[in-house]
Write a protein that holds these residues in place. Structure first.
Motif, mmCIF file in Angstrom:
data_model
loop_
_atom_site.group_PDB
_atom_site.id
_atom_site.type_symbol
_atom_site.label_atom_id
_atom_site.label_comp_id
_atom_site.label_asym_id
_atom_site.label_seq_id
_atom_site.Cartn_x
_atom_site.Cartn_y
_atom_site.Cartn_z
ATOM 1 N N LEU A 95 0.774 -0.948 0.115
ATOM 2 C CA LEU A 95 0.086 -0.015 0.008
ATOM 3 C C LEU A 95 0.628 1.124 -0.053
ATOM 4 N N ASP A 96 1.979 1.258 0.620
ATOM 5 C CA ASP A 96 2.829 2.297 0.566
ATOM 6 C C ASP A 96 3.601 2.807 -0.525
ATOM 7 N N HIS A 97 3.611 1.463 -1.524
ATOM 8 C CA HIS A 97 4.355 1.754 -2.677
ATOM 9 C C HIS A 97 3.410 1.666 -3.991
ATOM 10 N N GLY A 98 2.105 2.043 -3.428
ATOM 11 C CA GLY A 98 1.341 2.475 -4.921
ATOM 12 C C GLY A 98 0.170 1.631 -5.056
ATOM 13 N N ALA A 99 0.090 0.295 -4.439
ATOM 14 C CA ALA A 99 -1.068 -0.367 -4.137
ATOM 15 C C ALA A 99 -2.471 0.335 -3.956
ATOM 16 N N ASN A 100 -3.547 0.113 -4.310
ATOM 17 C CA ASN A 100 -4.794 0.772 -3.814
ATOM 18 C C ASN A 100 -5.492 -0.094 -3.071
ATOM 19 N N ASP A 101 -5.277 -1.432 -3.096
ATOM 20 C CA ASP A 101 -5.809 -2.553 -1.973
ATOM 21 C C ASP A 101 -5.134 -3.843 -1.924
ATOM 22 N N TYR A 102 -5.561 -4.507 -1.010
ATOM 23 C CA TYR A 102 -4.711 -5.813 -0.912
ATOM 24 C C TYR A 102 -5.756 -6.702 -0.522
ATOM 25 N N VAL A 103 -5.670 -8.085 -1.085
ATOM 26 C CA VAL A 103 -6.413 -9.189 -0.822
ATOM 27 C C VAL A 103 -5.735 -10.344 -0.505
ATOM 28 N N THR A 104 -5.983 -11.167 0.612
ATOM 29 C CA THR A 104 -5.294 -12.364 0.787
ATOM 30 C C THR A 104 -5.942 -13.442 0.282
ATOM 31 N N LYS A 105 -5.101 -14.396 -0.386
ATOM 32 C CA LYS A 105 -5.550 -15.847 -0.939
ATOM 33 C C LYS A 105 -5.816 -16.631 0.312
ATOM 34 N N PRO A 106 -6.628 -17.715 0.363
ATOM 35 C CA PRO A 106 -7.893 -17.533 -0.758
ATOM 36 C C PRO A 106 -8.917 -16.430 -0.012
ATOM 37 N N GLY A 108 -12.968 -14.569 -0.965
ATOM 38 C CA GLY A 108 -14.143 -14.944 -1.527
ATOM 39 C C GLY A 108 -14.532 -13.844 -2.569
ATOM 40 N N ILE A 109 -15.154 -14.381 -3.741
ATOM 41 C CA ILE A 109 -15.451 -13.870 -4.862
ATOM 42 C C ILE A 109 -16.260 -12.512 -4.575
ATOM 43 N N GLN A 110 -17.191 -12.501 -3.746
ATOM 44 C CA GLN A 110 -18.296 -11.418 -3.511
ATOM 45 C C GLN A 110 -17.484 -10.465 -2.891
ATOM 46 N N GLU A 111 -16.429 -10.830 -1.980
ATOM 47 C CA GLU A 111 -15.716 -9.402 -1.159
ATOM 48 C C GLU A 111 -14.865 -8.944 -2.266
ATOM 49 N N LEU A 112 -14.403 -9.733 -2.961
ATOM 50 C CA LEU A 112 -13.491 -9.155 -4.047
ATOM 51 C C LEU A 112 -14.038 -8.192 -5.095
ATOM 52 N N MET A 113 -15.382 -8.521 -5.539
ATOM 53 C CA MET A 113 -15.941 -7.678 -6.379
ATOM 54 C C MET A 113 -16.538 -6.384 -5.608
ATOM 55 N N ALA A 114 -16.855 -6.477 -4.217
ATOM 56 C CA ALA A 114 -17.049 -5.163 -3.746
ATOM 57 C C ALA A 114 -15.914 -4.132 -3.751
ATOM 58 N N ARG A 115 -14.623 -4.716 -3.525
ATOM 59 C CA ARG A 115 -13.612 -4.108 -3.638
ATOM 60 C C ARG A 115 -13.195 -3.422 -4.750
ATOM 61 N N LEU A 116 -13.379 -4.111 -6.077
ATOM 62 C CA LEU A 116 -13.444 -3.537 -7.187
ATOM 63 C C LEU A 116 -14.070 -2.433 -7.396
ATOM 64 N N ARG A 117 -15.481 -2.556 -7.278
ATOM 65 C CA ARG A 117 -16.405 -1.603 -7.328
ATOM 66 C C ARG A 117 -16.010 -0.433 -6.460
ATOM 67 N N VAL A 118 -15.523 -0.374 -5.430
ATOM 68 C CA VAL A 118 -14.922 0.758 -4.874
ATOM 69 C C VAL A 118 -13.799 1.537 -5.717
ATOM 70 N N LEU A 119 -12.819 0.667 -6.161
ATOM 71 C CA LEU A 119 -11.519 1.053 -6.513
ATOM 72 C C LEU A 119 -12.054 1.894 -7.779
ATOM 73 N N LEU A 120 -13.085 1.045 -8.604
ATOM 74 C CA LEU A 120 -13.391 1.807 -9.940
ATOM 75 C C LEU A 120 -14.364 3.040 -9.594
ATOM 76 N N ARG A 121 -14.981 3.039 -8.545
ATOM 77 C CA ARG A 121 -15.735 4.406 -8.314
ATOM 78 C C ARG A 121 -14.860 5.432 -8.039
ATOM 79 N N ASN A 122 -13.887 5.257 -7.267
ATOM 80 C CA ASN A 122 -12.866 6.284 -6.794
ATOM 81 C C ASN A 122 -11.791 6.581 -7.855
ATOM 82 N N ARG A 123 -11.854 5.983 -9.054
ATOM 83 C CA ARG A 123 -10.858 6.155 -9.875
ATOM 84 C C ARG A 123 -11.076 7.472 -10.433
ATOM 85 N N SER A 124 -9.724 8.299 -10.591
ATOM 86 C CA SER A 124 -9.874 9.554 -11.272
ATOM 87 C C SER A 124 -10.427 9.620 -12.600
#
Length: 233
Positions: A95-106, A108-124
């Motif tokens: 996160l300090d070096h430019g990542a916008n979010d971090y998800v640990t394997k394994p 859940g697909i629904q959590e991942l989708m929610a995080r993607l939606r947030v990142l896409l909404r916040n995109r400049s």
């Protein structure tokens, strides 16, 4: 941004993860591009212009942190890092070096989708500038990681190229020695200015750039360096 309008690049060496994400993302209306290696992923990022990148840290040819650092030299596309490493230090580093979010394997697909939606909404909404500089003499193609001087290809080391690309991305602005060392060598080398001096000397030699009368790379005494050949790509 709706799913149907967003292009997602997945960079992961595990075929089952790529298939899993490809199916899940397409089901949500996203366009999906995949890559199995760091080099393929960087090429896809440059040519496909994704709206978001899902990047695995454990790639076979290069560490994901290196891929992120190189990508950040010319793109601010949102990046969600994937890793089996769940330590706090690993997440903070990403996160300090430019990542916008971090998800640990394994995950859940629904959590991942929610995080993607947030990142896409916040995109400049500001469009990304083309990753290329060309003043008729010096050509730096950040997408292909190629440099030409008066039509001849230059063979730069990874560090030489990284310094040039970082200065070019911040063209016209002073980049401190400490910033360059942290971004390219890592935080533990922030005081190792001799590394940077050696690389800058070699880079200037290859560019035929005189430090006393710089055409592209200007030294700001006691502070850092500035790319003075033009505007940022």
């Amino acid at each position: 941004m709706s799913g149907s309008a967003a292009r997602i690049l997945v960079i992961d060496d595990e075929p089952q993860i790529r298939r899993f994400l490809d199916i899940g993302l397409r089901a949500e209306g996203y366009t999906v591009v995949t890559a199995a290696t760091a080099e393929e992923g960087l090429a896809q990022a440059a040519t496909q212009q994704p709206d978001l990148v899902i990047l695995d840290i454990g790639l076979p040819d290069r560490d994901g942190h290196e891929v992120l650092a190189e990508l950040r030299q010319w793109s601010q596309v949102p990046v969600l890092m994937l890793s089996v490493r769940d330590g706090e230090r690993e997440k903070v580093h990403a996160l300090d070096h430019g990542a916008n979010d971090y998800v640990t394997k394994p995950f859940g697909i629904q959590e991942l989708m929610a995080r993607l939606r947030v990142l896409l909404r916040n995109r400049s909404a500001e469009p990304a500038a083309p990753p290329r500089y060309d003043d008729g003499h010096l050509v730096v193609d950040l997408a292909r990681r190629e440099v030409f001087l008066d039509g001849a290809a230059l063979a730069l080391t990874r560090k030489e190229y990284a310094v040039l690309a970082h200065l070019l991305h911040h063209a016209g602005r002073v980049v401190t020695q400490q910033q360059l060392l942290r971004e390219i060598w890592g935080a533990t080398h922030a005081r190792d200015t001799h590394y940077l001096r050696i690389v800058m000397g070699r880079l200037r030699h290859k560019l035929n750039d005189d430090a006393a009368a710089p055409r592209w790379l200007k030294t700001e005494a006691g502070v850092g360096y500035r790319f003075v050949g033009g505007t940022a790509p």
